[in-house]
Each structure stands twice: as structure tokens, then as C-alpha cells.
Design a protein around this motif. Structure first.
Motif, PDB file in Angstrom:
ATOM      1  N   ASP A 223     -20.417 -52.394  29.018  1.00 15.43           N
ATOM      2  CA  ASP A 223     -21.461 -51.412  29.324  1.00 15.43           C
ATOM      3  C   ASP A 223     -22.627 -51.508  28.337  1.00 15.43           C
ATOM      4  O   ASP A 223     -23.550 -50.695  28.364  1.00 15.43           O
ATOM      5  CB  ASP A 223     -20.903 -49.988  29.336  1.00 15.43           C
ATOM      6  CG  ASP A 223     -20.137 -49.636  28.077  1.00 15.43           C
ATOM      7  OD1 ASP A 223     -19.937 -50.530  27.221  1.00 15.43           O
ATOM      8  OD2 ASP A 223     -19.708 -48.478  27.935  1.00 15.43           O
TER       9      ASP A 223
ATOM     10  N   TYR B  81     -22.310 -50.810  35.219  1.00 18.92           N
ATOM     11  CA  TYR B  81     -22.939 -51.414  34.042  1.00 18.92           C
ATOM     12  C   TYR B  81     -22.724 -52.915  33.915  1.00 18.92           C
ATOM     13  O   TYR B  81     -23.485 -53.588  33.215  1.00 18.92           O
ATOM     14  CB  TYR B  81     -22.384 -50.751  32.766  1.00 18.92           C
ATOM     15  CG  TYR B  81     -22.507 -49.258  32.763  1.00 18.92           C
ATOM     16  CD1 TYR B  81     -23.694 -48.641  32.401  1.00 18.92           C
ATOM     17  CD2 TYR B  81     -21.429 -48.455  33.147  1.00 18.92           C
ATOM     18  CE1 TYR B  81     -23.817 -47.258  32.412  1.00 18.92           C
ATOM     19  CE2 TYR B  81     -21.544 -47.070  33.157  1.00 18.92           C
ATOM     20  CZ  TYR B  81     -22.741 -46.476  32.794  1.00 18.92           C
ATOM     21  OH  TYR B  81     -22.860 -45.118  32.824  1.00 18.92           O
TER      22      TYR B  81
ATOM     23  N   LEU C 186     -25.432 -60.277  32.899  1.00 17.92           N
ATOM     24  CA  LEU C 186     -26.696 -61.015  32.988  1.00 17.92           C
ATOM     25  C   LEU C 186     -27.325 -61.209  31.607  1.00 17.92           C
ATOM     26  O   LEU C 186     -27.934 -62.246  31.331  1.00 17.92           O
ATOM     27  CB  LEU C 186     -27.669 -60.300  33.918  1.00 17.92           C
ATOM     28  CG  LEU C 186     -27.329 -60.363  35.413  1.00 17.92           C
ATOM     29  CD1 LEU C 186     -28.315 -59.537  36.227  1.00 17.92           C
ATOM     30  CD2 LEU C 186     -27.306 -61.814  35.914  1.00 17.92           C
ATOM     31  N   SER C 187     -27.161 -60.211  30.748  1.00 17.19           N
ATOM     32  CA  SER C 187     -27.707 -60.370  29.394  1.00 17.19           C
ATOM     33  C   SER C 187     -26.998 -61.496  28.655  1.00 17.19           C
ATOM     34  O   SER C 187     -27.595 -62.195  27.834  1.00 17.19           O
ATOM     35  CB  SER C 187     -27.592 -59.059  28.607  1.00 17.19           C
ATOM     36  OG  SER C 187     -26.276 -58.832  28.132  1.00 17.19           O
TER      37      SER C 187
ATOM     38  N   ASN D  73     -32.457 -42.549  27.307  1.00 20.09           N
ATOM     39  CA  ASN D  73     -32.953 -43.873  26.929  1.00 20.09           C
ATOM     40  C   ASN D  73     -33.642 -43.850  25.564  1.00 20.09           C
ATOM     41  O   ASN D  73     -34.513 -44.673  25.277  1.00 20.09           O
ATOM     42  CB  ASN D  73     -33.901 -44.439  27.996  1.00 20.09           C
ATOM     43  CG  ASN D  73     -34.031 -45.945  27.910  1.00 20.09           C
ATOM     44  OD1 ASN D  73     -33.061 -46.645  27.620  1.00 20.09           O
ATOM     45  ND2 ASN D  73     -35.221 -46.457  28.139  1.00 20.09           N
TER      46      ASN D  73
ATOM     47  N   TRP E  30     -25.478 -54.395  26.244  1.00 21.05           N
ATOM     48  CA  TRP E  30     -26.158 -55.639  26.593  1.00 21.05           C
ATOM     49  C   TRP E  30     -26.788 -56.299  25.365  1.00 21.05           C
ATOM     50  O   TRP E  30     -27.114 -55.649  24.372  1.00 21.05           O
ATOM     51  CB  TRP E  30     -27.197 -55.435  27.690  1.00 21.05           C
ATOM     52  CG  TRP E  30     -28.298 -54.463  27.383  1.00 21.05           C
ATOM     53  CD1 TRP E  30     -29.525 -54.752  26.856  1.00 21.05           C
ATOM     54  CD2 TRP E  30     -28.293 -53.039  27.597  1.00 21.05           C
ATOM     55  NE1 TRP E  30     -30.271 -53.616  26.737  1.00 21.05           N
ATOM     56  CE2 TRP E  30     -29.548 -52.542  27.181  1.00 21.05           C
ATOM     57  CE3 TRP E  30     -27.345 -52.140  28.099  1.00 21.05           C
ATOM     58  CZ2 TRP E  30     -29.873 -51.185  27.258  1.00 21.05           C
ATOM     59  CZ3 TRP E  30     -27.669 -50.789  28.166  1.00 21.05           C
ATOM     60  CH2 TRP E  30     -28.926 -50.338  27.743  1.00 21.05           C
TER      61      TRP E  30
ATOM     62  N   GLU F 133     -23.101 -55.601  35.646  1.00 16.76           N
ATOM     63  CA  GLU F 133     -24.092 -56.593  36.031  1.00 16.76           C
ATOM     64  C   GLU F 133     -25.137 -56.775  34.937  1.00 16.76           C
ATOM     65  O   GLU F 133     -25.460 -57.915  34.557  1.00 16.76           O
ATOM     66  CB  GLU F 133     -24.773 -56.213  37.343  1.00 16.76           C
ATOM     67  CG  GLU F 133     -25.792 -57.237  37.807  1.00 16.76           C
ATOM     68  CD  GLU F 133     -26.208 -57.077  39.257  1.00 16.76           C
ATOM     69  OE1 GLU F 133     -27.015 -57.896  39.724  1.00 16.76           O
ATOM     70  OE2 GLU F 133     -25.723 -56.133  39.928  1.00 16.76           O
ATOM     71  N   ARG F 134     -25.658 -55.681  34.417  1.00 17.57           N
ATOM     72  CA  ARG F 134     -26.652 -55.789  33.348  1.00 17.57           C
ATOM     73  C   ARG F 134     -26.055 -56.470  32.115  1.00 17.57           C
ATOM     74  O   ARG F 134     -26.687 -57.326  31.482  1.00 17.57           O
ATOM     75  CB  ARG F 134     -27.190 -54.407  32.977  1.00 17.57           C
ATOM     76  CG  ARG F 134     -28.255 -54.459  31.891  1.00 17.57           C
ATOM     77  CD  ARG F 134     -28.867 -53.097  31.632  1.00 17.57           C
ATOM     78  NE  ARG F 134     -30.026 -53.216  30.755  1.00 17.57           N
ATOM     79  CZ  ARG F 134     -30.826 -52.199  30.411  1.00 17.57           C
ATOM     80  NH1 ARG F 134     -30.589 -50.998  30.900  1.00 17.57           N
ATOM     81  NH2 ARG F 134     -31.845 -52.400  29.608  1.00 17.57           N
ATOM     82  N   SER F 135     -24.834 -56.090  31.782  1.00 21.22           N
ATOM     83  CA  SER F 135     -24.171 -56.668  30.615  1.00 21.22           C
ATOM     84  C   SER F 135     -23.959 -58.167  30.788  1.00 21.22           C
ATOM     85  O   SER F 135     -24.293 -58.970  29.900  1.00 21.22           O
ATOM     86  CB  SER F 135     -22.830 -55.966  30.396  1.00 21.22           C
ATOM     87  OG  SER F 135     -22.181 -56.472  29.262  1.00 21.22           O
TER      88      SER F 135
ATOM     89  N   GLU G  22     -27.791 -43.030  27.001  1.00 17.92           N
ATOM     90  CA  GLU G  22     -28.081 -43.445  28.376  1.00 17.92           C
ATOM     91  C   GLU G  22     -28.948 -42.426  29.125  1.00 17.92           C
ATOM     92  O   GLU G  22     -29.895 -42.795  29.821  1.00 17.92           O
ATOM     93  CB  GLU G  22     -26.768 -43.647  29.137  1.00 17.92           C
ATOM     94  CG  GLU G  22     -26.961 -44.068  30.579  1.00 17.92           C
ATOM     95  CD  GLU G  22     -25.641 -44.170  31.321  1.00 17.92           C
ATOM     96  OE1 GLU G  22     -25.542 -45.025  32.212  1.00 17.92           O
ATOM     97  OE2 GLU G  22     -24.714 -43.393  31.019  1.00 17.92           O
TER      98      GLU G  22
ATOM     99  N   ASN H  94     -24.820 -48.812  24.396  1.00 14.92           N
ATOM    100  CA  ASN H  94     -25.119 -47.789  25.390  1.00 14.92           C
ATOM    101  C   ASN H  94     -24.179 -46.603  25.222  1.00 14.92           C
ATOM    102  O   ASN H  94     -22.983 -46.700  25.510  1.00 14.92           O
ATOM    103  CB  ASN H  94     -24.966 -48.396  26.793  1.00 14.92           C
ATOM    104  CG  ASN H  94     -25.337 -47.415  27.888  1.00 14.92           C
ATOM    105  OD1 ASN H  94     -26.186 -46.553  27.702  1.00 14.92           O
ATOM    106  ND2 ASN H  94     -24.702 -47.551  29.040  1.00 14.92           N
TER     107      ASN H  94
END
Length: 362
Positions: free
Chosen positions: A98, A18, A24-25, A133, A100, A20-22, A130, A215
């Protein structure tokens, strides 16, 4: 680098799926005000920090990432405290690794915080499951600025509670440091932190836009806490929090009207959480020891305005003061006998004979 106005603090522990998404946000915010991202490495065993370092090297904003490495695993509470100590910014924003942020999160919160001079600025949040979604539920707020002594307590007493979690709020760092507001437990670290914020802040600001996605995932701290088998950390935190809150109230907030009502709500929440899991004999002994005084430690029955709290306060003087007793009489017995109990405890003091008589049937 220009001194940052905002620090986004992200505790990182075994979240390689998780993070990377967090991250990057957090990096891709549309705000022009300088900010930093403080990664708090809580010594996990997976590739989370390797992913962070890769993004730091590759992303055009990678230089705003600062990494602090714990010497050993400390848990969420102490790791959040490190962020309070280490930030040099005016504002602090907590993001779990985890979850964003929306691209406009910081801009919306910062503009509202600056225009309102609020100690805490809240963003709206969607909580998404999760696996599907789909939105499980949301915390949506009206565009507003609320000013009042103990503003969080004021909102609670007027049936307008805010989410208790640290995340998705922009905190003024000088406010946190002035009052030495800290996390006190390894898990459920938000509870005491939020309670003191609610009783010490004079101004909350709210933005109606969703600024963060929470999430809901299997394997998170929350779902592990609510698993079938508890552990020493959950057993201690859930049972010790009422004791810490009583201490806080008696030391700092005894003069606040309604503060024991808020305490009672927290006790209910901790007892409910304890019931989600099973504990071994040693953990159960610790829980019973810690929960001693969870209601009988309240100065007196007049601290409560709600009949159900008055009932439980009186009951636990004569019944075993543990979470199973508390949950049963709050959630089952009360509903079954609500009409008569509300008559007895609705306008205190009631006749002592009537109050004593009901316990003969319990």
C-alpha cells in the motif's frame, strides 16, 4: 533474463485498492541494473492477485515479476522471511503493497550501497495521511556513511536513530543470511529484525532524497493494531517481543555497551502499543505471563545509564510488572516527580535508604 542484482519483495494481502500503484512504482524504476519484483501472495480474499497478474501480462517489464503463493495466510513476518529465502539477488528491498517508491529509489540506493559497501542502505521517507494527502512526518537523513561496531545501536545512543521498519532499506542479502536475521512475529515483525540488524551491522549508508512514500491509511496492519480492540496476534507480539529481545541480548550482544538502553526503549514502545487497545481476560493473562521479567530480567541496574530506566527497573521489583504499571510510572508518575527521581537515580548507587523511602509514597 539476466540474473537480478536487486529483489523488490512485496507481500500482498487484501490490498486491491492500493496494489496497482505500489506495483507500478516498482516496475517504473529508472535504474538500468537488472532487478526483479517478488510478489508474495499471502492468500487474501479480494482481487489483489488478479490485479497483479493483469499488470504482469500488460506491462512491458512484466516478465521481471515473480509470484510466490503461500499455502495459507502467514502474516507479514513469515512472508518477509520467504523473500529472504527465495531471493537470488545481492540486495533485497522490502515494499509494502500500500506504499510506493519514487522513480529513482532503486538507482539512488543501489549506487550508494555499491560505493559504500554498507550492509544496509537507508532512504529518506515521507509519511503521508491518505485522507488528506498531507505529510504527517518524515524520516530525512543526511548523505552519509556511518561505520561503527553495532552501528545502529551506536546511532541510537547518540540520538540519531533510524526508522525501525524493514521497508525503504536496501539490505545486503549475504549479511542477512550470514547472521540468520529473520522476522519473528506475525505483526510488528520489524522490531526484532531491526534490533539484530542494529547490533550486527558495521556500516550504514544514507541517501537524503525521499525514495519511498509511506501511506498512512485506515485498515492497514498498523491502524488495525492500534484499534480499540486488540487480537491474539497483537497481544502476543507486543508482549513477547521483550522476551525475545532479552534472549537475543544474552545470547549474542551481552558485551555491547548500551544494548540494554536500546532494549528499554523497545520495552517502552511495546507497552505503549499494548495500551492502544483493549484485550479480553484470556489475552490479558497471556500478556501478563509474557511480560514477566520485562525489566527485572535485565542482569542488573548498572545496565542502565538513564535515571528513568533505573527507576523503572527498581520499581518493577516491588510493583506489578505489566504494561499498565509501566506506562503509568514512565509517562505520568515520572513527570510529576522527575526532579527528585533524577537525584535519586541519577548517580548510581545512591543511598539505599533514600531509594527505599520513595517507594513508601508510591
Amino acid at each position: 533474463m539476466t540474473s537480478p542484482a536487486i529483489t523488490i519483495a512485496i507481500p500482498v494481502y487484501n490490498v486491491e485498492k492500493y496494489v496497482e500503484r505500489s506495483l507500478l512504482s516498482a516496475l517504473n524504476q529508472d535504474i538500468t541494473v537488472p532487478y526483479e519484483i517478488l510478489i508474495l501472495d499471502d492468500k487474501g480474499t479480494d482481487n489483489s492477485i488478479k490485479i497483479v497478474n493483469r499488470i504482469k501480462q500488460e506491462h512491458e517489464r512484466g516478465d521481471i515479476i515473480r509470484i510466490i503463493e503461500n499455502k495459507d495466510n502467514k502474516g507479514q513476518g513469515e512472508t518477509r522471511n520467504t523473500a529472504i529465502d527465495e531471493t537470488h539477488s545481492k540486495y533485497l528491498y522490502f515494499l509494502d503493497s500500500d506504499d510506493w517508491m519514487t522513480p529513482d529509489c532503486l538507482r539512488l540506493l543501489y549506487e550508494k550501497a555499491e560505493s559504500s559497501d554498507a550492509e544496509i542502505t537507508h532512504g529518506s521517507v515521507d509519511r503521508i495521511i491518505e485522507e488528506t494527502n498531507k505529510i504527517s512526518w518524515s524520516n530525512r537523513y543526511e548523505d552519509s556513511i556511518i561505520e561503527h561496531e553495532a552501528v545502529g545501536l551506536h546511532l541510537f545512543l547518540n540520538n540519531k536513530p533510524t526508522h525501525i521498519e524493514c521497508w525503504n532499506k536496501l539490505f545486503r542479502v549475504d549479511f542477512l543470511r550470514k547472521h540468520n536475521i529473520r522476522c519473528t512475529h506475525r505483526v510488528m515483525e520489524d522490531v526484532v529484525f531491526e534490533f539484530r540488524c542494529a547490533c550486527l551491522a558495521y556500516k550504514y549508508a544514507f541517501v537524503p532524497q525521499v525514495t519511498m512514500i509511506y501511506n498512512i491509511r485506515m485498515g492497514s496492519t498498523l491502524t488495525e493494531v492500534r484499534g480499540q480492540k486488540g487480537n491474539e496476534y497483537t497481544a502476543f507480539a507486543f508482549s513477547d517481543i521483550p522476551r525475545v529481545l532479552r534472549k537475543c541480548i544474552k545470547k549474542e550482544f551481552a558485551a555491547l555497551d548500551g544494548v540494554w538502553e536500546y532494549y528499554s526503549y523497545k520495552v517502552m514502545d511495546m507497552c505503549r502499543n499494548l495500551a492502544y487497545s483493549t484485550y479480553d481476560e484470556e489475552q490479558e493473562r497471556m500478556i501478563r505471563r509474557n511480560l514477566k521479567g520485562m525489566m527485572t530480567g535485565v542482569p542488573g541496574i548498572r545496565c542502565f545509564s538513564q535515571p528513568i530506566d533505573r527507576f523503572l527497573y527498581t520499581l518493577l521489583f516491588v510493583k506489578k510488572e505489566d504494561y499498565k504499571t509501566y506506562n503509568y510510572y514512565r509517562n505520568i508518575y515520572w513527570k510529576k516527580h522527575q526532579a527528585i527521581l533524577e537525584r535519586l537515580f541519577g548517580s548510581w548507587p545512591a543511598k539505599i535508604k533514600n531509594i527505599i523511602s520513595i517507594f513508601k509514597d508510591i
